[in-house]
Design an enzyme around this catalytic site. Sequence first.
Site, short mmCIF file in Angstrom:
data_model
loop_
_atom_site.label_atom_id
_atom_site.label_comp_id
_atom_site.label_asym_id
_atom_site.label_seq_id
_atom_site.Cartn_x
_atom_site.Cartn_y
_atom_site.Cartn_z
N HIS A 110 0.82 -1.22 0.00
CA HIS A 110 0.00 0.00 0.00
C HIS A 110 0.85 1.26 0.00
O HIS A 110 0.33 2.35 0.16
CB HIS A 110 -0.93 0.05 1.21
CG HIS A 110 -1.72 -1.19 1.45
ND1 HIS A 110 -1.25 -2.23 2.22
CD2 HIS A 110 -2.94 -1.58 1.00
CE1 HIS A 110 -2.15 -3.19 2.27
NE2 HIS A 110 -3.19 -2.84 1.52
N ASP A 211 33.11 -31.44 13.84
CA ASP A 211 33.16 -32.73 13.13
C ASP A 211 34.20 -32.74 12.02
O ASP A 211 33.87 -32.56 10.85
CB ASP A 211 31.76 -33.06 12.59
CG ASP A 211 31.63 -34.54 12.25
OD1 ASP A 211 32.67 -35.16 11.95
OD2 ASP A 211 30.51 -35.06 12.30
N HIS A 214 34.25 -36.79 10.19
CA HIS A 214 33.34 -37.30 9.16
C HIS A 214 34.00 -37.26 7.78
O HIS A 214 33.59 -37.98 6.87
CB HIS A 214 32.03 -36.51 9.13
CG HIS A 214 32.12 -35.19 8.41
ND1 HIS A 214 32.75 -34.09 8.92
CD2 HIS A 214 31.65 -34.80 7.19
CE1 HIS A 214 32.68 -33.09 8.07
NE2 HIS A 214 32.01 -33.48 7.01
N HIS A 219 33.75 -37.81 2.75
CA HIS A 219 34.30 -37.00 1.66
C HIS A 219 35.39 -37.68 0.84
O HIS A 219 35.98 -37.03 -0.04
CB HIS A 219 34.85 -35.69 2.23
CG HIS A 219 33.80 -34.80 2.82
ND1 HIS A 219 32.61 -34.49 2.19
CD2 HIS A 219 33.75 -34.14 4.01
CE1 HIS A 219 31.88 -33.70 2.97
NE2 HIS A 219 32.55 -33.48 4.07
N ASP A 360 27.75 -33.46 2.46
CA ASP A 360 27.20 -33.07 3.76
C ASP A 360 25.68 -32.96 3.70
O ASP A 360 24.98 -33.45 4.58
CB ASP A 360 27.79 -31.72 4.20
CG ASP A 360 29.27 -31.82 4.51
OD1 ASP A 360 29.71 -32.89 4.97
OD2 ASP A 360 29.99 -30.83 4.29
S1 FES Z 1 1.81 -0.63 3.12
FE1 FES Z 1 0.32 -2.14 3.48
S2 FES Z 1 1.48 -3.89 4.00
FE2 FES Z 1 2.96 -2.36 3.74
FE LIG Z 2 31.68 -32.20 5.46
#
Ligand code: FES
Ligand SMILES: [Fe+2]
Length: 432
Positions: A110, A211, A214, A219, A360
């Site tokens: 708005h 870790d 691992h 890896h 990962d």
């Molecule tokens: S102006 Fe209405 S939600 Fe931001």
């Molecule tokens: Fe990792």
Amino acid sequence: MTIGYSGAEKIDDLLDPAQGLVSRHVFSDPAIYEMELQRIFARCWQFLGHESQVPRPGDFVSAYLGEDPVMLVRQDDGSLAAFLNVCRHRGMRICKLDAGNAAGFSCSYHGWAYDRRGKIVDVPFGEMYENAPLDDSWAAVPVAQVASYKGLIFGTFDPDAPSLVEYLGDMAYYLDVLVDRREGGTELVGGANKWIIDSNWKYGAENFVQDGHHAFSSHVSALMAVQPDDAEMMDFPEGFTVRPGGGHGLVAFNGPALELTTRDEVLLKYHQDVVRPESARRLGAERDAIHNVGAFTVFPNFSFLTGFQTIRVWVPRGPHAMEVRSWTIVDKAAPQEVKDAQLRLVRTTFSPSGLLEQDDGENWSMCQDTLRGYVSRQLSSNVRMGLGAPLDADAKGPGRVMQGWNEEPGRGFFERYRQLMSEPTSRVWLDK
Ligand code: FES
Ligand SMILES: [Fe+2]
């Protein structure tokens, strides 16, 4: 094994960090997740951005404190401010962009307009608010504290939180290996990577806090893929961890580790010939090993890797998902070819398409997937590696330093987690 979990108020019973036992409910339970948003993310310091992203007045970047979207904005006087990126009218985002430079922000719904501090400066049909004035109580909600540690900017919604330096505590000593290793500090290059992993945010935070081990199973195939065909697989070096308190922690390799993931001569030579000697002069030699490759977590969800030089936030996205937001961080003083090489390395290893990252992510999302099962959820995670092992009596840095692979920092992470989750928040957020 306790069958049946019936409420977040039992959080104390779900974790025994001293014994390395963490109920898997804390990775999956919606009520616990809601408590995390309030008791962890509405009061802990979290990463908002890097100074290099907002050098000029009006520069802004979007970030998250927990699931709350916020804007970090450089002010006209050079200071930093952050506010909730939520329009006070109906809750639309005040700014939809990730980054840019703006004199102010106008909500697209708005048209309420806000200045760089988040104060309302104009609204369409303003005369119709004559009997309901839009005073400063209707400004965008400020992030209570914003502070920078050597280029890394953090924020917290909690005005009563300790200062950032206090919050970091002994972790700052280790953080310097990332941000203070060369004169001139650091900057981010290459923009942000963002992606979703179907796992709880703590899988990322907990992996990076401790870790290293691992890598030996997760890896290996990725590491072999980046080596030349005729290369012999290097031995994995030994590691050590640090539990500096506050839930923070790190793990690092005691020998060459970056060489396992790249043969880029520009980068390796820069690390060896420039970074390490200068860092030894600036910070002392005792933190040198961390340059090999170290993984760190600043509680709760800011993590990074030295060597690779990736920093990231594990943004919570419900109990079963997180959004990873990551960047490449380089020394400002580095030559351009080094910065380019560092970015290339991060993109090929720790990014959504990176070989190591995918290992990962698959592990974490499959850990999460097993939580769909009722019986699986009743189990505890085992964070007991190195339980009761002696600390390194010769360590020069602060905190609990333990040689060999272990999960001591994870026990520290969950200790802090339990402490915060057990304390009701005294402040009621947005009580307006
Ligand atoms: S102006 Fe209405 S939600 Fe931001
Ligand atoms: Fe990792």
